[in-house]
Design a protein around this motif. Structure first.
Motif, short mmCIF file in Angstrom:
data_model
loop_
_atom_site.label_atom_id
_atom_site.label_comp_id
_atom_site.label_asym_id
_atom_site.label_seq_id
_atom_site.Cartn_x
_atom_site.Cartn_y
_atom_site.Cartn_z
N LEU A 4 36.82 91.56 22.42
CA LEU A 4 37.97 92.40 22.14
C LEU A 4 38.89 91.57 21.25
O LEU A 4 39.42 90.54 21.68
N VAL A 5 39.05 92.00 20.01
CA VAL A 5 39.83 91.25 19.04
C VAL A 5 41.10 92.02 18.73
O VAL A 5 41.06 93.15 18.24
N GLN A 6 42.23 91.38 19.00
CA GLN A 6 43.52 92.01 18.80
C GLN A 6 44.12 91.61 17.46
O GLN A 6 43.85 90.51 16.93
N SER A 7 44.95 92.50 16.91
CA SER A 7 45.70 92.20 15.70
C SER A 7 47.05 92.89 15.80
O SER A 7 47.24 93.84 16.56
N GLY A 8 47.97 92.42 14.98
CA GLY A 8 49.32 92.96 14.99
C GLY A 8 50.24 92.07 15.79
O GLY A 8 49.90 90.95 16.16
N GLY A 9 51.41 92.58 16.09
CA GLY A 9 52.39 91.82 16.84
C GLY A 9 53.27 91.02 15.91
O GLY A 9 53.21 91.13 14.69
N GLY A 10 54.14 90.20 16.51
CA GLY A 10 55.05 89.36 15.73
C GLY A 10 56.48 89.51 16.17
O GLY A 10 56.77 89.89 17.30
N LEU A 11 57.38 89.22 15.23
CA LEU A 11 58.82 89.24 15.50
C LEU A 11 59.45 90.45 14.82
O LEU A 11 59.16 90.72 13.63
N VAL A 12 60.28 91.17 15.56
CA VAL A 12 60.94 92.35 15.00
C VAL A 12 62.33 92.45 15.59
O VAL A 12 62.58 91.98 16.71
N GLN A 13 63.24 93.05 14.86
CA GLN A 13 64.60 93.25 15.35
C GLN A 13 64.65 94.42 16.31
O GLN A 13 63.81 95.34 16.23
N PRO A 14 65.62 94.45 17.20
CA PRO A 14 65.78 95.61 18.09
C PRO A 14 65.89 96.90 17.28
O PRO A 14 66.55 96.95 16.25
#
Length: 123
Positions: A4-14
């Protein structure tokens, strides 16, 4: 045997948006359900959203109306669209799949996890 290979995510503002994807590969006979869990520091891992092979969905109350789970059966992929993100959504997000595998001489059903991806919501 199964990945199972995930991608995406990171830092985002509210108030921002992120999209997570998870692709399953291997000797898969059937994907019974796929979902997303998350774990914040000091907390237990909790269910975020799940989608069954028939397309039924279930969400944690805390994300209803903001997150949308979807799947692409042809690609063995599950996605999580996260909108209106809040600081309390900050966590490591894990893909989970309930799979039936082809062992050659038999089949086996089990739960499998992705590697996890960090989502941080902060200004």
């Amino acid at each position: 045997q199964v990945q199972l290979v995930q991608s995406g995510g990171g830092l985002v503002q509210p108030g921002g948006s992120l999209r997570l994807s998870c692709a399953a590969s291997g000797s898969i006979v059937r994907i019974n359900a796929m979902g997303w869990y998350r774990q914040a520091p000091g907390n237990q891992r909790e269910l975020v959203a799940v989608i069954t092979s028939g397309g039924s969905t279930n969400y944690a109350d805390s994300v209803k109306g903001r997150f949308t789970i979807s799947r692409d059966n042809a690609q063995n992929t599950v996605n999580l669209q996260m909108n209106s993100l809040k600081p309390e959504d900050t966590a490591v997000y894990y893909c989970n799949a309930d799979l039936t595998l082809d062992l050659g001489w038999n089949t086996r059903r089990g739960a499998y996890w992705g590697q996890g991806t960090q989502v941080t919501v902060s200004s």
